[in-house]
Motif scaffolding. Structure first.
Motif, short mmCIF file in Angstrom:
data_model
loop_
_atom_site.label_atom_id
_atom_site.label_comp_id
_atom_site.label_asym_id
_atom_site.label_seq_id
_atom_site.Cartn_x
_atom_site.Cartn_y
_atom_site.Cartn_z
N THR A 43 0.83 -1.21 0.00
CA THR A 43 0.00 0.00 0.00
C THR A 43 0.87 1.25 0.00
O THR A 43 0.62 2.20 -0.76
CB THR A 43 -0.94 0.01 1.23
OG1 THR A 43 -1.66 -1.22 1.29
CG2 THR A 43 -1.91 1.16 1.16
N VAL A 44 1.88 1.27 0.88
CA VAL A 44 2.74 2.46 0.99
C VAL A 44 3.51 2.69 -0.32
O VAL A 44 3.61 3.82 -0.81
CB VAL A 44 3.71 2.30 2.18
CG1 VAL A 44 4.70 3.46 2.21
CG2 VAL A 44 2.94 2.25 3.48
N ILE A 45 4.06 1.62 -0.89
CA ILE A 45 4.83 1.75 -2.14
C ILE A 45 3.93 2.17 -3.29
O ILE A 45 4.31 2.99 -4.13
CB ILE A 45 5.56 0.44 -2.45
CG1 ILE A 45 6.66 0.21 -1.41
CG2 ILE A 45 6.16 0.46 -3.85
CD1 ILE A 45 7.38 -1.11 -1.53
N PHE B 80 -9.93 10.96 -4.63
CA PHE B 80 -9.27 11.40 -3.40
C PHE B 80 -7.76 11.46 -3.56
O PHE B 80 -7.11 12.44 -3.18
CB PHE B 80 -9.65 10.46 -2.25
CG PHE B 80 -8.76 10.55 -1.06
CD1 PHE B 80 -8.72 11.70 -0.28
CD2 PHE B 80 -7.92 9.50 -0.72
CE1 PHE B 80 -7.88 11.79 0.82
CE2 PHE B 80 -7.08 9.58 0.37
CZ PHE B 80 -7.06 10.73 1.14
N LEU B 81 -7.17 10.42 -4.15
CA LEU B 81 -5.71 10.33 -4.23
C LEU B 81 -5.11 11.35 -5.19
O LEU B 81 -3.98 11.80 -4.98
CB LEU B 81 -5.29 8.93 -4.64
CG LEU B 81 -5.56 7.82 -3.62
CD1 LEU B 81 -5.20 6.46 -4.20
CD2 LEU B 81 -4.77 8.05 -2.34
N SER C 65 4.54 17.11 -2.24
CA SER C 65 5.76 16.42 -1.81
C SER C 65 5.45 15.59 -0.57
O SER C 65 4.41 15.77 0.08
CB SER C 65 6.86 17.43 -1.49
OG SER C 65 6.49 18.21 -0.36
N LEU C 66 6.35 14.66 -0.23
CA LEU C 66 6.12 13.80 0.94
C LEU C 66 5.95 14.62 2.22
O LEU C 66 5.17 14.27 3.10
CB LEU C 66 7.28 12.81 1.10
CG LEU C 66 7.36 11.69 0.07
CD1 LEU C 66 8.59 10.84 0.32
CD2 LEU C 66 6.11 10.84 0.09
N LYS C 67 6.69 15.72 2.33
CA LYS C 67 6.60 16.54 3.54
C LYS C 67 5.24 17.20 3.69
O LYS C 67 4.82 17.52 4.80
CB LYS C 67 7.70 17.61 3.53
CG LYS C 67 9.09 17.06 3.83
CD LYS C 67 10.10 18.18 3.98
CE LYS C 67 11.48 17.61 4.36
NZ LYS C 67 12.49 18.66 4.54
N GLN D 172 2.39 6.48 -6.89
CA GLN D 172 1.20 7.12 -7.44
C GLN D 172 0.45 6.19 -8.40
O GLN D 172 -0.07 6.62 -9.42
CB GLN D 172 1.55 8.45 -8.13
CG GLN D 172 2.20 9.44 -7.20
CD GLN D 172 2.44 10.80 -7.85
OE1 GLN D 172 2.15 10.99 -9.02
NE2 GLN D 172 2.95 11.76 -7.09
N ASP D 173 0.40 4.92 -8.04
CA ASP D 173 -0.30 3.92 -8.85
C ASP D 173 -1.66 3.67 -8.20
O ASP D 173 -1.79 2.86 -7.27
CB ASP D 173 0.52 2.63 -8.91
CG ASP D 173 -0.08 1.60 -9.86
OD1 ASP D 173 -1.26 1.71 -10.18
OD2 ASP D 173 0.66 0.68 -10.26
#
Length: 573
Positions: A341-343, A379-380, A387-389, A348-349
């Motif tokens: 899930t995290v990967i 939603f995604l 960015s991740l931050k 962004q898949d």
């Protein structure tokens, strides 16, 4: 008889507190969350646990309620020492003086399940004795029995129909069973100690299993202050050497996040309630050289163990974990799903995210996969340009849970506990270092776990077999294409259509057909009654006229009932 009396008194207390704080009105209208939180705290451990379980239901509760339920505290008055002493000596079948040289009669901490006393063993080891409140288990059982009986009544409230109350009750029972069995907690503490003690700046108290029972747990005494002390300390005040409290907060924030990710992805065993009350801060003398830390490692094909000592210069502070009643377990399979899930989020898949989330859930009702994919994608997409931050991990997890619940998907209980722990930890980290990105740390640990589990040799074998299967099928491809073209040209092709919401459409069609049938029957009744009344000679028997009138009345009553039913349904909508 006494149990029935206690149930009656407890019910009166619950009704009194619910009325005082207007719990049902406030909860159903999502107003005044502080009043509801205070009511739950006054009602004790069962209601505190219910509040904690609901604190992850972002699809049901407003942000204000989520925040209020996450901050539920369970401080209660400590018991008289004579009761504590009687319970301890009954559990150990020994006098307190046979085990301890010192035992503080006044508890230094008291929560809803038990209270803690400082003591010194005959060996000179300083310990903490955590003992259950006498009668707490029977009190919890009374609450659970009342709650179970009240479920049919709560079901009458429209706002509560979206909550599976029986599922909440099962979860509360399981959680309280774990927290009231101190033998389980002692095993949790021993396992957590083995995994985490002396990992970087982390300390865990050692458990003394020979003194642990279902109602008593004895742990090594750890000096220090609650992490709340650091959170409330002045920012620019020096903590040690030339390090300010503000800088120390940042260091501890990162340590807590890395420690938690290590527990999740490397150990598969994590602390599920990391709030400031369960985290102590030790400030050491910086002039004292750090001692060697003992490490246990595994190597070789048979998992052999070796112990070695390394000298690592660590900063003069330690973070101490306490209270091991609420712990989470993640097996390799579940950790693999979380990693996927995290990967998938990182790459962004969207399709992979949806499949990974589905693997973490079980279906609890009608499920429309197309709708689920569409809602998740909408939603995604909002996060893909960030960015991740900038990504708020807790918000992402909460929204995903909301989408799952809206589509009749229920997360695995271990994942729900993990998300609750994430939320608790995020609140602490937000106060320590608002700029720290939990998503960045999570992604690093997930990638590390992925590559650790990745077996290049096994993967090469799997892909080789797939290639071999495809090569064997390749010569048959022209024949299959020719057969498919012949089928189409001969008019024998067939197309299968799948209709979304098929059950709802069929139910609606059935209702429409039923209405048409009823209308035709009523028309026939009215027509036949009219013929009986007006088209017969005067010599017609009286019962024939009455039969026609009865038909009129029956048709009128039926039409009236149908009209009222239609108006009621419209009003309810």
């Amino acid at each position: 008889m006494s149990q029935e009396v206690s149930k009656k008194k407890r019910l009166q207390m619950i009704v009194k507190i619910f009325t005082k704080y207007k719990v049902i009105q406030n909860f159903t209208q999502q107003k005044n969350p502080d009043a509801v939180r205070t009511a739950f705290e006054e009602l004790g451990p069962t209601f505190i646990k219910i509040g904690q379980m609901l604190s992850v239901r972002t699809d049901l509760l407003s942000p204000a309620y989520i925040k209020a339920f996450k901050s539920l505290q369970d401080n209660v008055k400590s018991d008289d020492f004579s009761e504590v002493k009687a319970l301890l000596e009954s559990e150990w079948e020994l006098a307190i003086s046979d085990i301890f040289t010192e035992f503080e009669e006044q508890a230094f901490a008291s929560a809803s399940i038990g209270q803690a006393h400082r003591a010194t063993l005959k060996s000179g080891q300083k310990v903490v004795v955590k003992v259950q409140h006498p009668g707490i288990i029977s009190a919890i059982n009374v609450d659970l029995a009342l709650f179970e009986k009240a479920i049919p009544l709560f079901a009458k409230i429209p706002e509560t129909k979206v909550i599976d109350l029986r599922s909440v009750l099962r979860e509360v029972k399981t959680s309280l069973d774990n927290e009231t069995d101190f033998l389980k907690e002692s095993k949790n503490a021993a396992r957590f100690y083995k995994n985490n003690n002396d990992w970087h700046e982390v300390k865990v108290p050692q458990v003394f299993p020979e003194y642990c029972t279902k109602k008593v747990i004895v742990l090594e005494f750890m000096s220090g202050k609650s992490l709340r002390y650091l959170l409330e300390a002045p920012k620019n005040e020096i903590a040690y050497e030339n390090v300010s409290n503000q800088a120390l907060k940042k260091k501890i924030g990162l340590l807590l996040v890395e420690s938690f990710m290590k527990q999740v992805f490397e150990d598969g065993f994590f602390h599920a309630d990391p709030h400031p009350g369960n985290l102590f801060l030790q400030l050491l003398n910086p002039n004292i050289e750090n001692l060697a830390t003992e490490r246990v490692g595994r190597f070789g094909p048979f998992g052999s163990e070796a112990t070695w000592k390394t000298k690592t210069q660590l900063p003069p502070y330690r973070v101490v974990y306490l209270d091991f009643g609420m712990m989470g377990n993640l097996d390799d399979n579940l950790r693999g799903k979380l990693t996927d899930t995290v990967i998938a989020l990182y790459t962004q898949d969207t399709a992979a995210v949806a499949q990974a989330v589905l693997r973490l859930c079980r279906q609890e009702g009608p499920f429309d996969e197309y709708r689920f994919h569409d809602e998740l994608e909408q939603f995604l997409v909002e996060y893909y340009h960030l960015s991740l931050k900038e990504i708020d991990l807790q918000q992402v997890l909460s929204q995903v849970i909301g989408i799952c619940n809206a589509n009749n998907l229920q997360m695995d209980q271990a994942v729900t506990m993990l998300i609750k722990a994430f939320g608790t930890l995020e609140g602490v980290v937000e106060e320590l270092d608002p700029e720290l990105s939990m998503m960045e740390v999570l992604q690093n640990f997930a990638q590390k776990y992925f590559f650790k589990q990745f077996d290049l040799k096994e993967e090469a074998k799997r892909q080789g077999l797939n290639l071999f299967k495809n090569l064997r099928s390749l010569p048959k491809l022209p024949e299959k294409i020719s057969n498919a073209l012949d089928t189409v040209s001969n008019g024998k092709s067939r197309v299968n259509l799948e209709i979304n919401d098929q059950k709802q459409i069929l139910d609606r069609l059935e209702a429409m057909v039923n209405r048409i049938v009823v209308a035709l029957v009523l028309a026939a009744v009215i027509l036949s009654s009219s013929l009986l009344v007006v088209s017969s000679p005067d010599a017609q028997p009286k019962f024939v006229d009455n039969l026609g009138l009865f038909g009129y009345i029956a048709a009128f009553v039926t039409i009236l009932l149908l009209s009222l039913s239609y108006l009621y349904r419209r009003f309810k909508k």
